[in-house]
Scaffold this active site. Structure first.
Site, PDB file in Angstrom:
ATOM      1  N   HIS A   1       0.850  -1.190   0.000  1.00 29.37           N
ATOM      2  CA  HIS A   1       0.000   0.000   0.000  1.00 29.37           C
ATOM      3  C   HIS A   1       0.888   1.243   0.000  1.00 29.37           C
ATOM      4  O   HIS A   1       1.980   1.232   0.553  1.00 29.37           O
ATOM      5  CB  HIS A   1      -0.901  -0.028   1.242  1.00 29.37           C
ATOM      6  CG  HIS A   1      -1.903   1.074   1.279  1.00 29.37           C
ATOM      7  ND1 HIS A   1      -1.591   2.342   1.734  1.00 29.37           N
ATOM      8  CD2 HIS A   1      -3.209   1.114   0.904  1.00 29.37           C
ATOM      9  CE1 HIS A   1      -2.674   3.093   1.634  1.00 29.37           C
ATOM     10  NE2 HIS A   1      -3.661   2.383   1.127  1.00 29.37           N
TER      11      HIS A   1
ATOM     12  N   ASP B   1     -11.340   1.788  -1.001  1.00 28.94           N
ATOM     13  CA  ASP B   1     -10.395   2.661  -0.276  1.00 28.94           C
ATOM     14  C   ASP B   1     -11.147   3.473   0.783  1.00 28.94           C
ATOM     15  O   ASP B   1     -10.857   4.629   1.028  1.00 28.94           O
ATOM     16  CB  ASP B   1      -9.605   3.576  -1.212  1.00 28.94           C
ATOM     17  CG  ASP B   1      -8.205   3.898  -0.666  1.00 28.94           C
ATOM     18  OD1 ASP B   1      -7.907   3.516   0.482  1.00 28.94           O
ATOM     19  OD2 ASP B   1      -7.425   4.545  -1.395  1.00 28.94           O
TER      20      ASP B   1
HETATM   21 MN    MN Z   1      -5.767   2.955   0.706  1.00 30.30          MN
END
Ligand code: MN
Length: 390
Positions: A230, A351
């Protein structure tokens, strides 16, 4: 007339031969214009959370100050001035709507139920694959990072036990101590039954191609569990041009940092040393699919001195790398990625809470895909890669 008919037949035959997926997608669109996709099973694969202890640790780091580029966003989320939303001072007029949204993230990051589950229910989201939000424990001092990684993994596993059909999760670990990290990785999979790992790109400006991190990669390979790399903001060595105009974060810096990390894993030969490593990257592949032709041309094995990769960059995308759609709700980019790396290598993500859920859901429900493609991207690939019960 005969010639025109023949040409017409030829061109439709060619269309079928060249782009069957596209033709199928067009037929599906025509057939299913009014079909609801609400029943589509949706596993969102890059969904962030934190725990109060880590939020407090971030606040302390912000107060300590320093050059780390992540401090810009951490200050907004974890140390927003009290009364900021009142807009009472002249300074507050400089705060944009986007900044205000960032300042309101913390309650959503700390919550699983009721805010998150209500948001999922309202949008027909089946499951969140949860992961400790950036920059994870990697910004903390070693012993604190080790302790808080274990605590975060314990809490995550408790939440999943309470809601086994709604949550799955990726374990964090402290790369600051690779041997202890490897043990925590084993505990997370074997005891806590988590679904893989999250790492937020660099750790103290070092990347996973550094041999000191090899115990981590060995553990991931042995456990047959993916590592989601990430983003975080660019490391100190490349941070300077990103400091102005707030381009250090989601707009650009995160993608540059993470794609650079992937290229280091490829060109260092690390993915040849760990051929079974399963890497996941978000944000529609952090722009790498768009670069693949050029990367193959410039980065073929032996093309440049100093590069140690045995395969072409695109071949690692067939063997080691899967992408998610987090934060890129663009049907053209999705179609391009299907063409470049294949539909089996793409997973849907929201997200949350950084991106709103409703448009992300609308994107996967309405994107011009065949129904087979839609099912794979919405849940099938995630079930396979993260070993989530179908
Ligand atoms: Mn993220």
């Amino acid at each position: 007339m005969r010639r025109r008919t023949a040409l017409k037949n030829l061109s439709s035959l060619a269309a079928v031969a060249i782009a069957p997926d596209f033709v199928q997608a067009k037929e599906d669109r025509l057939l299913n214009t009014h079909t609801s996709k609400q029943s589509l099973r949706k596993i969102a694969t890059e969904e962030a959370f934190t725990i109060p202890e880590i939020a407090t640790a971030y606040k302390e780091i912000v107060h300590k100050g320093g050059t780390n580029l992540d401090l810009m966003v951490l200050k907004q989320i974890y140390d927003a001035p009290v009364g900021q939303s009142a807009g009472s001072s002249a300074k507050n007029n400089d705060v944009s709507n986007r900044d205000k949204q960032t300042q309101s993230m913390l309650p959503k990051l700390l919550d699983f139920d009721p805010i998150r589950l209500a948001d999922m229910d309202a949008n027909n989201v089946t499951m969140h694959l949860l992961s400790l939000t950036m920059p994870g424990v990697q910004i903390l001092e070693k012993s604190q990072a080790i302790d808080l990684a274990q605590l975060a993994n314990d809490r995550l596993s408790e939440v999943i036990k309470q809601h086994p059909t709604r949550f799955a999760g990726l374990a964090c670990f402290a790369p600051q101590d690779p041997a202890i990290a490897a043990k925590e990785m084993q505990r997370s999979i074997n005891n806590l039954k988590l679904n893989g790992f999250i790492v937020n790109s660099h750790t103290n400006n070092l990347y996973l191609d550094d041999p000191r991190f090899f115990p981590i990669l060995e553990a991931a390979e042995a456990l047959d569990a993916p590592i989601y790399i990430h983003p975080r903001a660019p490391s100190d060595g490349m941070a300077s041009p990103f400091r102005d105009y707030r381009i250090e974060g989601a707009a650009w810096g995160y993608g540059v940092e993470t794609s650079t990390h992937i290229l280091r894993l490829i060109f260092s030969g690390t993915l040849d040393r760990f051929p079974k490593l399963n890497i996941v990257i978000g944000h529609m592949g952090e722009a790498l699919p768009f670069w693949l032709w050029r990367l193959d041309f410039m980065g073929a094995p032996g093309a440049r001195a100093g590069r140690k990769n045995a395969l072409k960059p695109s071949e690692y995308f067939q063997r080691n790398i899967t992408i998610t759609t987090s934060g890129v709700e663009d049907p053209s980019a999705l179609r391009f990625c299907i063409d470049k790396i294949g539909v089996d290598r793409i997973m849907w993500a929201i997200d949350y809470p950084y991106q709103p859920t409703t448009p992300a859901v609308s994107f996967i429900e309405k994107a011009p895909l065949t129904e087979t493609e839609r099912e794979k991207i919405a849940h099938g690939n995630a079930e396979r890669i993260f070993k989530i019960k179908p």
